[in-house]
Design a protein around this motif. Structure first.
Motif, PDB file in Angstrom:
ATOM      1  N   SER A  87       6.435  -5.712   4.273  1.00  0.00           N
ATOM      2  CA  SER A  87       5.460  -5.454   3.221  1.00  0.00           C
ATOM      3  C   SER A  87       4.077  -5.464   3.859  1.00  0.00           C
ATOM      4  N   THR A  89      -0.373  -5.106   3.384  1.00  0.00           N
ATOM      5  CA  THR A  89      -1.549  -5.200   2.527  1.00  0.00           C
ATOM      6  C   THR A  89      -2.806  -5.075   3.371  1.00  0.00           C
ATOM      7  N   SER A  91      -7.337  -5.493   2.731  1.00  0.00           N
ATOM      8  CA  SER A  91      -8.455  -5.712   1.826  1.00  0.00           C
ATOM      9  C   SER A  91      -9.731  -5.886   2.645  1.00  0.00           C
ATOM     10  N   ASP A 107       0.311  -9.596  -0.592  1.00  0.00           N
ATOM     11  CA  ASP A 107      -0.946  -9.036  -1.093  1.00  0.00           C
ATOM     12  C   ASP A 107      -2.102  -9.896  -0.599  1.00  0.00           C
ATOM     13  N   GLU A 109      -6.420 -10.346  -1.325  1.00  0.00           N
ATOM     14  CA  GLU A 109      -7.502  -9.951  -2.218  1.00  0.00           C
ATOM     15  C   GLU A 109      -8.791 -10.701  -1.885  1.00  0.00           C
ATOM     16  N   GLU A 150       1.083  -8.682  -7.781  1.00  0.00           N
ATOM     17  CA  GLU A 150       1.073  -7.508  -6.905  1.00  0.00           C
ATOM     18  C   GLU A 150       2.204  -7.607  -5.876  1.00  0.00           C
ATOM     19  N   LYS A 154       5.430  -5.109  -5.559  1.00  0.00           N
ATOM     20  CA  LYS A 154       5.788  -4.414  -4.318  1.00  0.00           C
ATOM     21  C   LYS A 154       7.262  -4.607  -3.981  1.00  0.00           C
TER      22      LYS A 154
END
Length: 216
Positions: A87, A89, A91, A107, A109, A150, A154
């Motif tokens: 997975s 991510t 940001s 995730d 953020e 999130e 996913k």
């Protein structure tokens, strides 16, 4: 900057974080991309997005894989042609991947006040334990909840899943770094183990929240 942090989550799961301080040219010179990936990179309008995209390839290389090993299904979910789940991510100044033998989602953020304005769009049962009067904690907890939902989305990646209506995150403390969550969608009920941590950088005056979830 090279690898920012490596976390051995469990025996079969490793999480890697990259702090994106290199230029686009520096990153591009260190990766080998297949033709399809190069076309995708060329189509990106934002250089920040391009640098994050290349940073993910750097992380994959750190794990002994190459861009040729990484594929995306029809819904945009990344996968390898092996027993490992992945997975991804990114940001702002960070990119991260998690690779595991277990089904996993990740995730990351940026913690920011903007999340206060959209809380009612993704929070439902969680309002029962949130305290909006403690501003900094409220923002951090909302960010964890968003990140958890999130990450779970996913994992399941199914059309029609609503963060607010279908994913529930259990009560948690910012000090514990672990909670439970569940997905209730159509006739499906799935439980998840959620982990979270704060990520701080000496190079940028911003705090981030990293969340990853395992399907039970």
């Amino acid at each position: 900057m090279p690898l920012f942090e490596t976390i051995q989550c469990n025996e079969s799961t490793k999480l890697l974080i990259w702090e994106i301080t290199e230029s686009f040219e520096e990153l591009l010179s260190q990766v080998v991309l297949k033709e399809k990936t190069q076309r995708r990179l060329d189509g990106m309008k934002s250089q920040m997005h391009q640098r994050a995209f290349l940073s993910v390839r750097m992380l994959i290389q750190e794990m002994g894989f190459t861009d040729k090993d990484l594929h995306y299904d029809e819904f945009g979910k990344p996968y390898f042609d092996c027993h490992n789940y992945i997975s991804i991510t990114h940001s702002y100044h960070f990119a991260a991947i998690i690779i595991s033998h277990q089904t996993v989602g990740i995730d990351m953020e940026l913690q920011r006040e903007k999340i206060l304005k959209i809380a009612d769009k993704f929070v439902d049962t969680e309002f029962s334990y949130l305290n909006p009067n403690v501003s900094e904690e409220y923002i951090k907890k909302l960010t964890v909840i968003w990140g958890a939902k999130e990450a779970i989305f996913k994992i399941r990646n199914e059309k029609g899943i609503s963060f607010k209506d279908h994913i529930r995150v259990g009560d948690f403390s910012l000090d514990n770094c672990k909670t439970q969550a569940s997905l209730h969608f159509d006739d499906l009920v799935k439980d998840f183990e959620v982990h979270y941590k704060e990520v701080k950088s000496d190079n940028f005056d911003q705090d981030f929240t990293l969340v990853y979830a395992f399907e039970k």
